[in-house]
Enzyme design. Structure first.
Site, PDB file in Angstrom:
ATOM      1  N   LYS A 126       0.829  -1.215   0.000  1.00  0.00           N
ATOM      2  CA  LYS A 126       0.000   0.000   0.000  1.00  0.00           C
ATOM      3  C   LYS A 126       0.859   1.260   0.000  1.00  0.00           C
ATOM      4  O   LYS A 126       0.553   2.234  -0.703  1.00  0.00           O
ATOM      5  CB  LYS A 126      -0.943  -0.018   1.200  1.00  0.00           C
ATOM      6  N   GLN A 170      -4.922  -1.555   9.899  1.00  0.00           N
ATOM      7  CA  GLN A 170      -4.704  -2.851   9.262  1.00  0.00           C
ATOM      8  C   GLN A 170      -5.297  -3.960  10.124  1.00  0.00           C
ATOM      9  O   GLN A 170      -4.928  -4.144  11.275  1.00  0.00           O
ATOM     10  CB  GLN A 170      -3.205  -3.105   9.042  1.00  0.00           C
ATOM     11  N   ASP A 193     -11.355   2.716   4.448  1.00  0.00           N
ATOM     12  CA  ASP A 193     -11.565   1.274   4.391  1.00  0.00           C
ATOM     13  C   ASP A 193     -13.050   0.929   4.372  1.00  0.00           C
ATOM     14  O   ASP A 193     -13.429  -0.201   4.055  1.00  0.00           O
ATOM     15  CB  ASP A 193     -10.893   0.591   5.585  1.00  0.00           C
TER      16      ASP A 193
END
Length: 366
Positions: A126, A170, A193
């Site tokens: 990422k 994450q 997200d």
């Protein structure tokens, strides 16, 4: 007899109502025991129904997936890397245009807890994708045994940083951390997200539009659309029901007017259900769970699963396989994503897209 029965009924009703809205008198001790229990059989908390999806052991499935059938593969291979590269190129163009126009670029912050190999790889990929697109990126990493307050403090700091337009925690987090409490701290307008309860709730409700759609499900739909797979009116089966993929992809498929069935570890005869599907999206995290005989001929298959298998012949000492036995499925399906090179690159591309959209809103840039 009739009078006595009416009296008992009155006493029972009186005690039941007394626990709710209004009162009637009663002297019966037996009716007291009747009213002391719960009114409904429905559980007082849905959390009590939450059970882990424990699928059957997968070691034998890894060994058994083979190419015994000599029938050639006929499926269109959906090249997620090629599609993702095209999307990332266009994102980079818009980032450059934003920088030239307003002197600003999008910013993404990543919070990583622990040193899971797969999470480290995802975060590294990422960050590299952000660099390639001209997006600013910051990573804050905590040890596995960190305190929850430390994670929340870092999250709150990024919330207030105007140069950060997207924040990514994450997942999964270590078990001692309360994932829900941490994600609730995240500002809705920076939830690139798409896991904030309000974003998920708006995704679930017709007539509502979430600020962000979760990246992997969004990427799956993009792959289907770009591969000319018709969704409206089709039967879709989603295998797995995680908050990260299974739940949001089922909601997205419904928003695209598919008829959706969810298969999970407690589903009976999952292969029979899967064989009815025009579209199969699998995110169970079980290698080679979906075999060729699970699929209807001509079905489109999106494999979200990634599972490392030791392989000394590979550069890193392992190779990745998915939930689908690719060798068998590719001889039955009309279109299929490979692992790797299918959904994975699209997840990162969608993250960059969501971050760019967030920055556009912040700077009123079109």
């Amino acid at each position: 007899m009739i009078v006595r029965r009416a009296s008992v009924i009155t006493n029972i009703i009186g005690h039941r109502v007394n626990n709710n809205c209004f009162t009637t008198s009663s002297s019966s001790s037996s009716s007291s025991s009747i009213s002391s229990g719960p009114i409904l059989k429905f559980p007082s908390s849905l959390l009590s129904l939450d059970l882990p999806d424990i699928w059957p052991p997968s070691s034998q499935a890894i060994k058994n997936c083979c190419t015994a059938n000599d029938q050639p593969s006929s499926a269109l291979v959906i090249d997620g890397k090629l599609i993702a590269d095209e999307i990332r190129f266009r994102i980079a163009e818009q980032v450059r245009r934003m920088k030239d126009s307003v002197g600003k670029v999008p910013g993404l912050a990543v919070i990583l807890v622990g040193d899971r190999r797969d999470s480290l790889t995802y975060v590294r990929n990422k960050v590299k994708a952000c660099e390639d697109a001209g997006i600013k990126s910051l990573v804050t990493q905590f040890p596995q045994d960190c305190k929850q307050d430390d994670v929340i403090h870092a999250l709150s700091t990024f919330n207030e940083d105007p140069s950060i337009h997207g924040i990514l925690v994450q997942l999964p987090l270590p078990q001692h951390l309360d994932e829900g409490k941490i994600l609730n701290v995240l500002k809705l307008e920076k939830d690139v997200d798409g896991f904030h309860p309000l974003n998920m709730g708006n995704l679930a409700m017709r007539g509502r539009d979430p600020l962000f759609i979760p990246c992997t499900p969004k990427g799956c739909i993009e792959l289907l659309i770009r591969s000319s797979v018709e969704i409206m009116g089709k039967n879709a089966v989603v295998i797995g029901r995680s908050n990260i993929v299974g739940l949001p992809i089922s909601l997205l498929l419904q928003r695209h007017h598919a008829t959706v069935t969810i298969v999970h570890a407690f589903t009976k005869n999952p292969e029979q259900i899967a064989r009815e599907a025009d579209i199969v999206v699998t995110a169970a995290g079980v290698p080679n769970l979906v075999r060729g005989n699970w699929l209807k001929p001509g079905a489109a298959v999106i494999d979200v699963g990634t599972f490392p298998v030791e392989d000394p012949s590979c550069e890193n000492g392992y190779r990745l396989i998915g939930d689908v036995c690719y060798e068998e499925a590719s001889k039955v399906a009309s279109a299929i994503t490979p692992v790797p090179g299918g959904v994975g690159p699209m997840t990162i591309a969608m993250l960059l897209s969501n971050t760019l959209d967030s920055a556009k809103r912040a700077y009123d840039f079109t």
